[in-house]
Design a protein around this motif. Structure first.
Motif, PDB file in Angstrom:
ATOM      1  N   VAL A   1      11.613   8.527   0.536  1.00 50.44           N
ATOM      2  CA  VAL A   1      12.250   8.227   1.637  1.00 50.44           C
ATOM      3  C   VAL A   1      13.220   7.075   1.220  1.00 50.44           C
ATOM      4  CG1 VAL A   1      11.956   6.684   3.676  1.00 50.44           C
ATOM      5  CG2 VAL A   1      10.140   8.234   3.309  1.00 50.44           C
ATOM      6  N   LEU A   2      13.015   5.994   0.395  1.00 48.90           N
ATOM      7  CA  LEU A   2      13.831   4.882   0.023  1.00 48.90           C
ATOM      8  C   LEU A   2      14.807   5.328  -0.978  1.00 48.90           C
ATOM      9  CD1 LEU A   2      11.224   2.060   0.154  1.00 48.90           C
ATOM     10  CD2 LEU A   2      12.851   2.770   1.978  1.00 48.90           C
ATOM     11  N   GLY A   3      14.494   6.299  -1.793  1.00 51.47           N
ATOM     12  CA  GLY A   3      15.122   6.621  -3.021  1.00 51.47           C
ATOM     13  C   GLY A   3      14.916   6.043  -4.352  1.00 51.47           C
TER      14      GLY A   3
ATOM     15  N   TRP B   1      12.796  10.407  11.200  1.00 46.39           N
ATOM     16  CA  TRP B   1      11.677   9.816  11.932  1.00 46.39           C
ATOM     17  C   TRP B   1      10.433  10.459  11.437  1.00 46.39           C
ATOM     18  CZ3 TRP B   1      10.276   5.286  13.779  1.00 46.39           C
ATOM     19  CH2 TRP B   1       9.002   5.187  14.623  1.00 46.39           C
ATOM     20  N   ASP B   2      10.473  11.673  11.869  1.00 46.18           N
ATOM     21  CA  ASP B   2       9.334  12.644  11.671  1.00 46.18           C
ATOM     22  C   ASP B   2       8.825  12.574  10.230  1.00 46.18           C
ATOM     23  OD1 ASP B   2       9.407  13.280  14.308  1.00 46.18           O
ATOM     24  OD2 ASP B   2      10.453  15.474  14.011  1.00 46.18           O
ATOM     25  N   GLY B   3       9.599  12.561   9.487  1.00 47.84           N
ATOM     26  CA  GLY B   3       9.419  12.488   7.847  1.00 47.84           C
ATOM     27  C   GLY B   3       8.651  11.001   7.349  1.00 47.84           C
ATOM     28  N   VAL B   4       8.998   9.874   8.033  1.00 52.85           N
ATOM     29  CA  VAL B   4       8.649   8.596   7.960  1.00 52.85           C
ATOM     30  C   VAL B   4       7.403   8.260   8.352  1.00 52.85           C
ATOM     31  CG1 VAL B   4       9.063   6.306   8.333  1.00 52.85           C
ATOM     32  CG2 VAL B   4      11.039   7.546   7.600  1.00 52.85           C
ATOM     33  N   VAL B   5       6.818   8.819   9.603  1.00 52.91           N
ATOM     34  CA  VAL B   5       5.756   8.600  10.251  1.00 52.91           C
ATOM     35  C   VAL B   5       4.573   9.065   9.552  1.00 52.91           C
ATOM     36  CG1 VAL B   5       6.706   8.230  12.533  1.00 52.91           C
ATOM     37  CG2 VAL B   5       6.091  10.189  11.955  1.00 52.91           C
ATOM     38  N   SER B   6       4.772  10.019   8.611  1.00 47.43           N
ATOM     39  CA  SER B   6       3.640  10.633   7.908  1.00 47.43           C
ATOM     40  C   SER B   6       3.777  10.236   6.426  1.00 47.43           C
ATOM     41  CB  SER B   6       4.045  12.235   7.816  1.00 47.43           C
ATOM     42  OG  SER B   6       5.035  12.570   7.317  1.00 47.43           O
ATOM     43  N   THR B   7       4.195   8.881   6.324  1.00 50.72           N
ATOM     44  CA  THR B   7       4.200   8.357   4.672  1.00 50.72           C
ATOM     45  C   THR B   7       3.423   7.058   5.048  1.00 50.72           C
ATOM     46  OG1 THR B   7       5.904   6.965   5.245  1.00 50.72           O
ATOM     47  CG2 THR B   7       6.640   9.346   4.341  1.00 50.72           C
ATOM     48  N   THR B   8       3.038   6.552   3.705  1.00 56.02           N
ATOM     49  CA  THR B   8       2.553   5.240   3.474  1.00 56.02           C
ATOM     50  C   THR B   8       3.421   3.931   3.829  1.00 56.02           C
ATOM     51  OG1 THR B   8       2.754   5.264   1.312  1.00 56.02           O
ATOM     52  CG2 THR B   8       0.569   6.182   1.917  1.00 56.02           C
ATOM     53  N   LEU B   9       4.765   4.270   4.270  1.00 58.80           N
ATOM     54  CA  LEU B   9       5.612   3.375   4.307  1.00 58.80           C
ATOM     55  C   LEU B   9       5.449   2.785   5.703  1.00 58.80           C
ATOM     56  CD1 LEU B   9       8.903   4.697   3.304  1.00 58.80           C
ATOM     57  CD2 LEU B   9       7.623   3.276   1.854  1.00 58.80           C
ATOM     58  N   ALA B  10       5.591   1.210   6.038  1.00 58.35           N
ATOM     59  CA  ALA B  10       5.606   0.877   7.285  1.00 58.35           C
ATOM     60  C   ALA B  10       6.969   1.226   7.985  1.00 58.35           C
ATOM     61  CB  ALA B  10       5.502  -0.650   7.339  1.00 58.35           C
ATOM     62  N   PHE B  11       6.868   1.368   9.383  1.00 57.12           N
ATOM     63  CA  PHE B  11       7.918   2.129  10.046  1.00 57.12           C
ATOM     64  C   PHE B  11       8.102   1.402  11.320  1.00 57.12           C
ATOM     65  CE2 PHE B  11       4.490   4.794  10.522  1.00 57.12           C
ATOM     66  CZ  PHE B  11       4.250   4.918  12.103  1.00 57.12           C
ATOM     67  N   SER B  12       9.325   1.546  12.138  1.00 55.71           N
ATOM     68  CA  SER B  12       9.482   1.223  13.494  1.00 55.71           C
ATOM     69  C   SER B  12      10.647   1.988  13.863  1.00 55.71           C
ATOM     70  CB  SER B  12       9.757  -0.433  13.496  1.00 55.71           C
ATOM     71  OG  SER B  12      10.010  -0.822  14.794  1.00 55.71           O
TER      72      SER B  12
ATOM     73  N   THR C   1       0.768  -1.225   0.112  1.00 64.00           N
ATOM     74  CA  THR C   1       0.007   0.046   0.157  1.00 64.00           C
ATOM     75  C   THR C   1       0.929   1.330   0.054  1.00 64.00           C
ATOM     76  OG1 THR C   1      -0.228  -0.096   2.304  1.00 64.00           O
ATOM     77  CG2 THR C   1      -2.083  -0.955   1.272  1.00 64.00           C
ATOM     78  N   SER C   2       2.097   1.164  -0.156  1.00 63.05           N
ATOM     79  CA  SER C   2       3.059   2.394  -0.135  1.00 63.05           C
ATOM     80  C   SER C   2       2.877   2.827  -1.509  1.00 63.05           C
ATOM     81  CB  SER C   2       4.587   1.945  -0.024  1.00 63.05           C
ATOM     82  OG  SER C   2       4.567   1.286   1.576  1.00 63.05           O
ATOM     83  N   THR C   3       2.756   4.356  -1.458  1.00 61.30           N
ATOM     84  CA  THR C   3       2.766   5.006  -2.710  1.00 61.30           C
ATOM     85  C   THR C   3       4.138   5.078  -3.435  1.00 61.30           C
ATOM     86  OG1 THR C   3       2.950   7.312  -1.749  1.00 61.30           O
ATOM     87  CG2 THR C   3       0.862   6.450  -1.948  1.00 61.30           C
ATOM     88  N   ARG C   4       4.085   5.260  -4.784  1.00 60.09           N
ATOM     89  CA  ARG C   4       5.524   5.434  -5.307  1.00 60.09           C
ATOM     90  C   ARG C   4       6.172   6.738  -5.009  1.00 60.09           C
ATOM     91  NH1 ARG C   4       9.387   2.829  -6.848  1.00 60.09           N
ATOM     92  NH2 ARG C   4       7.563   1.140  -7.557  1.00 60.09           N
ATOM     93  N   ALA C   5       5.413   7.576  -4.661  1.00 58.54           N
ATOM     94  CA  ALA C   5       6.070   9.139  -4.176  1.00 58.54           C
ATOM     95  C   ALA C   5       6.688   8.801  -2.801  1.00 58.54           C
ATOM     96  CB  ALA C   5       4.835   9.985  -4.084  1.00 58.54           C
TER      97      ALA C   5
END
Length: 178
Positions: free
Chosen positions: A71-73, A156-167, A62-66
């Motif tokens: 985040v991943l590049g 961290w602050d950038g990742v938690v607002s994305t569609t990526l999974a995170f920990s 469910t992660s978007t391409r954007a």
């Protein structure tokens, strides 16, 4: 370093454990005593010195391409782990061990997707602990980006607002927010 079928892993810097006893960790967010372990998918989150703060993100269906590109590049694989420069030497020097434990002794914990496995009974490892080896090389072999940052919080602050999974693990040990 991943578990084989029928196993979960417990990572430790202590190679002398012969029996895992349920306990309540000082930092636990649950009050029940457990023995903690992880499955194959969660194992890479523990390829670090125990107290090392780390922020991790990975793509899901469910992660978007954007978000993946941001985040991943582009072409950056499906997973990234970030640590602070102050922990790089510990990553190189730590002697980390994996204990193989019988999955039948555990149940998954965490919702909506389990993030660990727990047992309320003592657990004896299936054999002696195995050295995990070079943690930087392990990340490389598995295609996991390892980023070394001055401070984890902007990532961290950038990742938690994305569609990526995170920990985030041991974030209390990270440098203070700027």
């Amino acid at each position: 370093m991943r578990p084989r079928p029928g196993e979960v892993l417990h990572f430790s810097e202590d190679p002398t454990i012969t029996r895992f006893e349920p306990h309540v960790a000082p930092t636990a967010q649950v009050g029940d005593p457990y023995v903690w372990a992880v499955d194959s998918e969660r194992s890479p989150s523990y390829w670090f010195p125990r107290d090392c703060p780390r922020a991790m993100a990975w793509a899901t269906e469910t992660s978007t391409r954007a978000d993946r590109d941001r985040v991943l590049g582009p072409g950056g694989g499906d997973r990234v782990h970030a640590i602070e420069y102050g922990w790089l030497e510990a990553m190189r020097a730590v002697r980390l061990y994996a204990y193989r434990l019988p999955v039948a002794s555990f149940r998954p914990i965490g919702t909506p997707i389990p993030n660990a496995h727990v047992s309320t009974r003592p657990v004896v490892p299936l054999g002696p602990p195995e050295p995990v080896g070079d943690l930087l090389a392990l990340h490389e072999e598995c295609g996991i980006q390892l980023r070394v940052l001055n401070n984890l919080w902007p990532f961290w602050d950038g990742v938690v607002s994305t569609t990526l999974a995170f920990s985030g693990i041991r974030l209390r040990n990270a440098k203070p927010r700027r």
